[in-house]
Write a protein that holds these residues in place. Structure first.
Motif, PDB file in Angstrom:
ATOM      1  N   SER A  69       0.823  -1.203   0.000  1.00 21.21           N
ATOM      2  CA  SER A  69       0.000   0.000   0.000  1.00 21.21           C
ATOM      3  C   SER A  69       0.865   1.263   0.000  1.00 21.21           C
ATOM      4  O   SER A  69       2.024   1.237   0.420  1.00 21.21           O
ATOM      5  CB  SER A  69      -0.936   0.005   1.214  1.00 21.21           C
ATOM      6  OG  SER A  69      -0.213   0.144   2.418  1.00 21.21           O
ATOM      7  N   PHE A  70       0.277   2.345  -0.486  1.00 23.28           N
ATOM      8  CA  PHE A  70       0.947   3.637  -0.511  1.00 23.28           C
ATOM      9  C   PHE A  70       1.141   4.115   0.933  1.00 23.28           C
ATOM     10  O   PHE A  70       0.322   3.885   1.786  1.00 23.28           O
ATOM     11  CB  PHE A  70       0.108   4.656  -1.293  1.00 23.28           C
ATOM     12  CG  PHE A  70       0.736   6.006  -1.379  1.00 23.28           C
ATOM     13  CD1 PHE A  70       1.822   6.218  -2.212  1.00 23.28           C
ATOM     14  CD2 PHE A  70       0.266   7.054  -0.609  1.00 23.28           C
ATOM     15  CE1 PHE A  70       2.413   7.470  -2.293  1.00 23.28           C
ATOM     16  CE2 PHE A  70       0.850   8.307  -0.685  1.00 23.28           C
ATOM     17  CZ  PHE A  70       1.936   8.515  -1.533  1.00 23.28           C
ATOM     18  N   ALA A  71       2.234   4.775   1.178  1.00 25.07           N
ATOM     19  CA  ALA A  71       2.601   5.330   2.480  1.00 25.07           C
ATOM     20  C   ALA A  71       3.162   4.289   3.439  1.00 25.07           C
ATOM     21  O   ALA A  71       3.710   4.633   4.463  1.00 25.07           O
ATOM     22  CB  ALA A  71       1.447   6.082   3.147  1.00 25.07           C
ATOM     23  N   ASN A  72       3.029   3.011   3.110  1.00 24.79           N
ATOM     24  CA  ASN A  72       3.580   1.969   3.977  1.00 24.79           C
ATOM     25  C   ASN A  72       4.661   1.146   3.293  1.00 24.79           C
ATOM     26  O   ASN A  72       5.401   0.450   3.966  1.00 24.79           O
ATOM     27  CB  ASN A  72       2.464   1.057   4.487  1.00 24.79           C
ATOM     28  CG  ASN A  72       1.539   1.776   5.430  1.00 24.79           C
ATOM     29  OD1 ASN A  72       1.979   2.434   6.362  1.00 24.79           O
ATOM     30  ND2 ASN A  72       0.252   1.702   5.184  1.00 24.79           N
ATOM     31  N   SER A  73       4.735   1.188   1.972  1.00 23.23           N
ATOM     32  CA  SER A  73       5.808   0.528   1.227  1.00 23.23           C
ATOM     33  C   SER A  73       6.426   1.559   0.289  1.00 23.23           C
ATOM     34  O   SER A  73       5.719   2.160  -0.531  1.00 23.23           O
ATOM     35  CB  SER A  73       5.277  -0.662   0.407  1.00 23.23           C
ATOM     36  OG  SER A  73       5.154  -1.810   1.219  1.00 23.23           O
ATOM     37  N   HIS A  74       7.726   1.762   0.422  1.00 24.25           N
ATOM     38  CA  HIS A  74       8.424   2.810  -0.322  1.00 24.25           C
ATOM     39  C   HIS A  74       8.370   2.655  -1.831  1.00 24.25           C
ATOM     40  O   HIS A  74       8.533   3.609  -2.565  1.00 24.25           O
ATOM     41  CB  HIS A  74       9.882   2.890   0.131  1.00 24.25           C
ATOM     42  CG  HIS A  74      10.660   1.654  -0.188  1.00 24.25           C
ATOM     43  ND1 HIS A  74      10.669   0.559   0.651  1.00 24.25           N
ATOM     44  CD2 HIS A  74      11.408   1.321  -1.265  1.00 24.25           C
ATOM     45  CE1 HIS A  74      11.409  -0.388   0.108  1.00 24.25           C
ATOM     46  NE2 HIS A  74      11.866   0.047  -1.049  1.00 24.25           N
ATOM     47  N   THR A 108       4.205   4.191  -5.522  1.00 24.49           N
ATOM     48  CA  THR A 108       4.121   5.640  -5.729  1.00 24.49           C
ATOM     49  C   THR A 108       2.706   6.096  -6.065  1.00 24.49           C
ATOM     50  O   THR A 108       2.446   7.298  -6.133  1.00 24.49           O
ATOM     51  CB  THR A 108       5.078   6.078  -6.856  1.00 24.49           C
ATOM     52  OG1 THR A 108       4.750   5.348  -8.041  1.00 24.49           O
ATOM     53  CG2 THR A 108       6.530   5.801  -6.467  1.00 24.49           C
ATOM     54  N   ASP A 109       1.793   5.160  -6.264  1.00 25.48           N
ATOM     55  CA  ASP A 109       0.407   5.491  -6.581  1.00 25.48           C
ATOM     56  C   ASP A 109      -0.339   5.804  -5.281  1.00 25.48           C
ATOM     57  O   ASP A 109      -0.655   4.896  -4.502  1.00 25.48           O
ATOM     58  CB  ASP A 109      -0.235   4.310  -7.320  1.00 25.48           C
ATOM     59  CG  ASP A 109      -1.676   4.553  -7.711  1.00 25.48           C
ATOM     60  OD1 ASP A 109      -2.262   5.580  -7.298  1.00 25.48           O
ATOM     61  OD2 ASP A 109      -2.233   3.702  -8.432  1.00 25.48           O
ATOM     62  N   SER A 110      -0.631   7.076  -5.055  1.00 23.60           N
ATOM     63  CA  SER A 110      -1.256   7.495  -3.794  1.00 23.60           C
ATOM     64  C   SER A 110      -2.673   6.956  -3.623  1.00 23.60           C
ATOM     65  O   SER A 110      -3.227   7.010  -2.523  1.00 23.60           O
ATOM     66  CB  SER A 110      -1.259   9.016  -3.681  1.00 23.60           C
ATOM     67  OG  SER A 110      -2.022   9.588  -4.729  1.00 23.60           O
ATOM     68  N   SER A 111      -3.263   6.414  -4.687  1.00 23.07           N
ATOM     69  CA  SER A 111      -4.608   5.846  -4.561  1.00 23.07           C
ATOM     70  C   SER A 111      -4.584   4.430  -3.972  1.00 23.07           C
ATOM     71  O   SER A 111      -5.636   3.870  -3.669  1.00 23.07           O
ATOM     72  CB  SER A 111      -5.318   5.831  -5.919  1.00 23.07           C
ATOM     73  OG  SER A 111      -4.721   4.880  -6.780  1.00 23.07           O
ATOM     74  N   MET A 112      -3.400   3.849  -3.792  1.00 22.37           N
ATOM     75  CA  MET A 112      -3.277   2.482  -3.270  1.00 22.37           C
ATOM     76  C   MET A 112      -3.354   2.465  -1.731  1.00 22.37           C
ATOM     77  O   MET A 112      -2.461   1.977  -1.053  1.00 22.37           O
ATOM     78  CB  MET A 112      -1.976   1.838  -3.743  1.00 22.37           C
ATOM     79  CG  MET A 112      -1.947   1.500  -5.217  1.00 22.37           C
ATOM     80  SD  MET A 112      -2.984   0.101  -5.637  1.00 22.37           S
ATOM     81  CE  MET A 112      -2.112  -1.230  -4.843  1.00 22.37           C
ATOM     82  N   THR A 113      -4.450   2.985  -1.200  1.00 24.90           N
ATOM     83  CA  THR A 113      -4.682   2.938   0.241  1.00 24.90           C
ATOM     84  C   THR A 113      -5.247   1.565   0.599  1.00 24.90           C
ATOM     85  O   THR A 113      -5.795   0.870  -0.280  1.00 24.90           O
ATOM     86  CB  THR A 113      -5.685   4.018   0.668  1.00 24.90           C
ATOM     87  OG1 THR A 113      -6.964   3.709   0.078  1.00 24.90           O
ATOM     88  CG2 THR A 113      -5.219   5.417   0.252  1.00 24.90           C
ATOM     89  N   PRO A 114      -5.173   1.152   1.847  1.00 24.56           N
ATOM     90  CA  PRO A 114      -5.767  -0.139   2.216  1.00 24.56           C
ATOM     91  C   PRO A 114      -7.257  -0.241   1.874  1.00 24.56           C
ATOM     92  O   PRO A 114      -7.715  -1.281   1.394  1.00 24.56           O
ATOM     93  CB  PRO A 114      -5.516  -0.223   3.723  1.00 24.56           C
ATOM     94  CG  PRO A 114      -4.235   0.547   3.905  1.00 24.56           C
ATOM     95  CD  PRO A 114      -4.367   1.713   2.949  1.00 24.56           C
ATOM     96  N   THR A 115      -7.998   0.836   2.078  1.00 28.26           N
ATOM     97  CA  THR A 115      -9.426   0.816   1.748  1.00 28.26           C
ATOM     98  C   THR A 115      -9.644   0.662   0.250  1.00 28.26           C
ATOM     99  O   THR A 115     -10.494  -0.130  -0.191  1.00 28.26           O
ATOM    100  CB  THR A 115     -10.117   2.094   2.262  1.00 28.26           C
ATOM    101  OG1 THR A 115      -9.989   2.133   3.697  1.00 28.26           O
ATOM    102  CG2 THR A 115     -11.582   2.137   1.892  1.00 28.26           C
ATOM    103  N   ALA A 116      -8.875   1.379  -0.558  1.00 24.92           N
ATOM    104  CA  ALA A 116      -8.989   1.262  -2.017  1.00 24.92           C
ATOM    105  C   ALA A 116      -8.588  -0.128  -2.490  1.00 24.92           C
ATOM    106  O   ALA A 116      -9.183  -0.663  -3.439  1.00 24.92           O
ATOM    107  CB  ALA A 116      -8.133   2.327  -2.690  1.00 24.92           C
ATOM    108  N   ILE A 117      -7.593  -0.711  -1.844  1.00 25.03           N
ATOM    109  CA  ILE A 117      -7.165  -2.072  -2.190  1.00 25.03           C
ATOM    110  C   ILE A 117      -8.294  -3.062  -1.933  1.00 25.03           C
ATOM    111  O   ILE A 117      -8.566  -3.943  -2.754  1.00 25.03           O
ATOM    112  CB  ILE A 117      -5.877  -2.445  -1.430  1.00 25.03           C
ATOM    113  CG1 ILE A 117      -4.698  -1.626  -1.967  1.00 25.03           C
ATOM    114  CG2 ILE A 117      -5.606  -3.940  -1.507  1.00 25.03           C
ATOM    115  CD1 ILE A 117      -3.450  -1.678  -1.102  1.00 25.03           C
ATOM    116  N   VAL A 118      -8.990  -2.915  -0.810  1.00 24.50           N
ATOM    117  CA  VAL A 118     -10.121  -3.788  -0.498  1.00 24.50           C
ATOM    118  C   VAL A 118     -11.207  -3.628  -1.560  1.00 24.50           C
ATOM    119  O   VAL A 118     -11.761  -4.617  -2.058  1.00 24.50           O
ATOM    120  CB  VAL A 118     -10.667  -3.505   0.920  1.00 24.50           C
ATOM    121  CG1 VAL A 118     -12.033  -4.146   1.128  1.00 24.50           C
ATOM    122  CG2 VAL A 118      -9.680  -4.003   1.967  1.00 24.50           C
TER     123      VAL A 118
END
Length: 188
Positions: free
Chosen positions: A25-30, A33-43
């Motif tokens: 996910s974005f912000a947790n794995s360097h 770079t896609d900021s839309s890859m949040t945990p909620t969006a991944i679900v």
């Protein structure tokens, strides 16, 4: 996790599930770079792809897992608590039965440079598996034939390599060219 007797009791033999157990996910794995890859969006994407199981396995971080579990509540999607550890022997995917076990497991590990692109787990791969054993989890060697993979980091047939390969908590080996319906990053 089903027992062998429960699996053998399935009337139609084995059951198969669409799954992706290696998602960053974005912000947790360097490397994402896609900021839309949040945990909620991944679900949401996993549900759209009709997956049954996913795991957010960020590098040396687990902070996205609770959000993903919460986002999947009330849906048919199971989020397996996990983390990808960057050990000196290569990358190791670790999966735990529940969020509490993931927190306890993670708390027993040593990390350097957390939150940075050079973050790493200072606990050896074998010791990570030994600790995982105490929590009923399992592991998968990540992209063994690619960058930071076990075969690249530990070439040859050293005795400690056999210890890892025969460990009872090692249940799988992932190849570099595995395809993910959620994220398509080339390097992990």
């Amino acid at each position: 996790m089903a027992t062998l007797n429960e699996v053998l009791a399935f009337p139609d033999g084995a059951s198969f599930f669409r799954a992706d157990l290696h998602i960053h996910s974005f912000a947790n794995s360097h490397d994402i770079t896609d900021s839309s890859m949040t945990p909620t969006a991944i679900v949401k994407k996993a549900l759209a792809e009709k997956l049954s199981l996913i795991a957010i396995t960020d590098h040396n971080e687990m902070s996205g897992v609770p959000e993903a579990i919460e986002a999947a509540k009330g849906s048919p999607l199971l989020v397996v608590p996990g983390v990808e550890l960057s050990t000196s022997d290569g990358h190791l995917l670790c999966y735990l039965p529940d969020l509490d076990c993931l927190h306890q497991f993670y708390g027993r590990l040593a990390f350097a440079d957390r939150g940075m692109d050079k973050s790493r787990c200072q606990t050896s791969m074998l010791e990570c598996m030994n600790i995982l054993d105490g929590f009923g989890g399992f592991s998968v060697l990540a992209h063994v034939d690619g960058a930071k993979g076990f075969e690249v980091e530990v070439p040859g047939n050293a005795p400690h390599k056999v210890d890892v390969m025969k460990h009872k908590r090692l249940l799988g080996i992932e190849m570099k060219n595995s395809s993910s319906p959620i994220s398509r990053s080339e390097e992990h």
